[in-house]
Design a protein around this motif. Structure first.
Motif, short mmCIF file in Angstrom:
data_model
loop_
_atom_site.label_atom_id
_atom_site.label_comp_id
_atom_site.label_asym_id
_atom_site.label_seq_id
_atom_site.Cartn_x
_atom_site.Cartn_y
_atom_site.Cartn_z
N ILE A 73 0.92 -1.25 -0.05
CA ILE A 73 0.04 -0.09 -0.02
C ILE A 73 0.94 1.07 0.00
N LEU A 74 0.63 1.84 -0.91
CA LEU A 74 1.55 3.13 -0.99
C LEU A 74 1.20 4.25 -0.64
N ASN A 75 2.23 5.29 -0.12
CA ASN A 75 1.97 6.33 0.89
C ASN A 75 1.86 7.51 -0.25
N GLN A 76 1.37 8.75 0.17
CA GLN A 76 1.13 9.84 -0.79
C GLN A 76 2.46 10.51 -1.50
N PHE A 77 3.84 10.11 -1.10
CA PHE A 77 4.87 10.31 -1.52
C PHE A 77 5.35 9.25 -2.69
N GLN A 78 4.53 8.24 -2.99
CA GLN A 78 4.96 7.17 -3.84
C GLN A 78 4.27 7.40 -5.37
N GLN A 79 3.87 8.67 -5.79
CA GLN A 79 3.24 8.56 -7.07
C GLN A 79 3.89 8.22 -8.13
N HIS A 97 13.94 -0.07 -5.22
CA HIS A 97 12.64 0.12 -4.67
C HIS A 97 12.10 -0.69 -3.96
N PHE A 98 12.74 -1.84 -3.85
CA PHE A 98 12.33 -2.97 -3.02
C PHE A 98 13.38 -3.64 -2.11
N ARG A 99 12.59 -4.20 -1.06
CA ARG A 99 13.71 -5.20 -0.20
C ARG A 99 12.97 -6.68 -0.17
N GLU A 100 13.81 -7.43 0.26
CA GLU A 100 13.19 -8.76 0.35
C GLU A 100 12.51 -8.73 1.66
N GLY A 101 11.16 -9.33 1.55
CA GLY A 101 10.36 -9.32 2.90
C GLY A 101 10.62 -10.71 3.49
N GLN A 102 9.82 -10.86 4.62
CA GLN A 102 10.06 -11.89 5.53
C GLN A 102 9.71 -13.39 4.92
N THR A 103 9.35 -13.52 3.77
CA THR A 103 9.00 -14.83 3.23
C THR A 103 9.87 -14.71 1.83
N GLY A 104 10.69 -13.87 1.66
CA GLY A 104 11.38 -13.78 0.56
C GLY A 104 11.03 -13.09 -0.70
N LEU A 105 9.56 -12.66 -0.65
CA LEU A 105 9.08 -11.82 -1.60
C LEU A 105 9.66 -10.40 -1.79
N PRO A 106 9.56 -9.93 -3.02
CA PRO A 106 9.69 -8.56 -3.01
C PRO A 106 8.84 -7.59 -2.33
N VAL A 107 9.32 -6.61 -1.34
CA VAL A 107 8.48 -5.78 -1.02
C VAL A 107 8.84 -4.28 -1.17
N ILE A 108 7.82 -3.31 -1.49
CA ILE A 108 8.20 -2.13 -1.68
C ILE A 108 8.84 -1.26 -0.59
N ASN A 109 9.98 -0.78 -0.59
CA ASN A 109 10.66 0.25 0.27
C ASN A 109 9.50 1.37 0.75
N ASN A 110 9.25 1.50 1.94
CA ASN A 110 8.65 2.92 2.53
C ASN A 110 6.91 2.60 2.20
N ALA A 111 6.46 1.66 1.65
CA ALA A 111 4.89 1.42 1.70
C ALA A 111 4.47 1.62 2.98
N ILE A 112 3.17 1.87 3.06
CA ILE A 112 2.80 1.89 4.38
C ILE A 112 2.58 0.63 5.10
N MET A 138 3.32 -9.77 7.50
CA MET A 138 3.03 -8.26 7.07
C MET A 138 4.31 -7.61 7.66
N SER A 139 4.60 -6.44 6.87
CA SER A 139 5.57 -5.49 7.52
C SER A 139 5.29 -4.05 7.02
N GLY A 140 5.80 -3.04 7.90
CA GLY A 140 5.47 -1.78 7.85
C GLY A 140 4.56 -1.45 8.72
N LEU A 141 3.24 -1.02 8.34
CA LEU A 141 2.16 -0.78 9.17
C LEU A 141 2.48 0.60 9.65
N GLU A 142 3.13 1.56 8.91
CA GLU A 142 3.60 2.90 9.14
C GLU A 142 2.30 4.01 8.98
N VAL A 143 2.20 4.84 9.81
CA VAL A 143 1.15 5.75 9.84
C VAL A 143 1.55 6.88 9.08
N HIS A 144 1.20 6.76 7.74
CA HIS A 144 1.35 7.82 6.54
C HIS A 144 -0.08 8.12 5.92
#
Length: 162
Positions: A73-79, A97-112, A138-144
């Motif tokens: 889920i993208l934040n307002q600065f990731q248009q 643009h990405f890092r390896e997630g907990q399962t080895g999947l690519p996940v987007i840096n700084n996603a909410i 799950m990872s992130g859960l940042e409030v943006h």
């Protein structure tokens, strides 16, 4: 009664959505991502989410072969990321643009938040395929503030708490 396709699309555009990049790394493919706003929660127990992909998408075969995907889920600065991965032929993820997630999947840096999912089911949805995934990490859960899309344009979230 026949529904005119363009009018139907414009009407659907009146529903404001968040913007996601769906990522995967199926065998035989570079890590890839596609912009999607067709994301929804399905169930809390078990934790299920869904998204849909147009069958004519240049990423269709790769996602069809994938056993896992991540919803970012993208934040307002990731248009800029949303625009990049929405373009036909521009789906290989840039290394920064990405890092390896907990399962080895690519996940987007700084996603909410990023939901890493294993495929639970595929459903035919007319000109789309509906992919249901069981969330396994799950990872992130940042409030943006999220990146929003409404009526064919990116929008900002306004606070009504005042």
């Amino acid at each position: 009664m026949t529904i005119e396709q363009r009018l139907f699309r414009d009407a659907l555009g009146q529903f404001a959505t968040g913007v996601t990049i769906i990522t995967a790394a199926p065998e035989g493919y570079a890590p890839l991502g596609v912009t999607a706003n067709s994301f929804a929660s399905v169930s809390l127990d078990p934790p299920l989410v869904l998204w849909s992909l147009q069958k004519s998408s240049d990423t269709f075969t790769a996602f069809e072969k994938s056993s896992h995907f991540a919803v970012n889920i993208l934040n307002q600065f990731q248009q800029d990321l949303s625009n990049q991965y929405a373009k036909k032929g521009c789906h290989d993820l840039d290394d920064h643009h990405f890092r390896e997630g907990q399962t080895g999947l690519p996940v987007i840096n700084n996603a909410i938040v990023s939901f890493e999912c294993e495929i639970d089911a595929f459903h035919d949805g007319g000109d789309h395929i509906i992919m249901v995934g069981k969330v396994v990490a799950m990872s992130g859960l940042e409030v943006h503030s999220p990146l929003l899309f409404h009526a064919g344009k990116y929008r900002a979230l306004a606070s009504l708490d005042d």
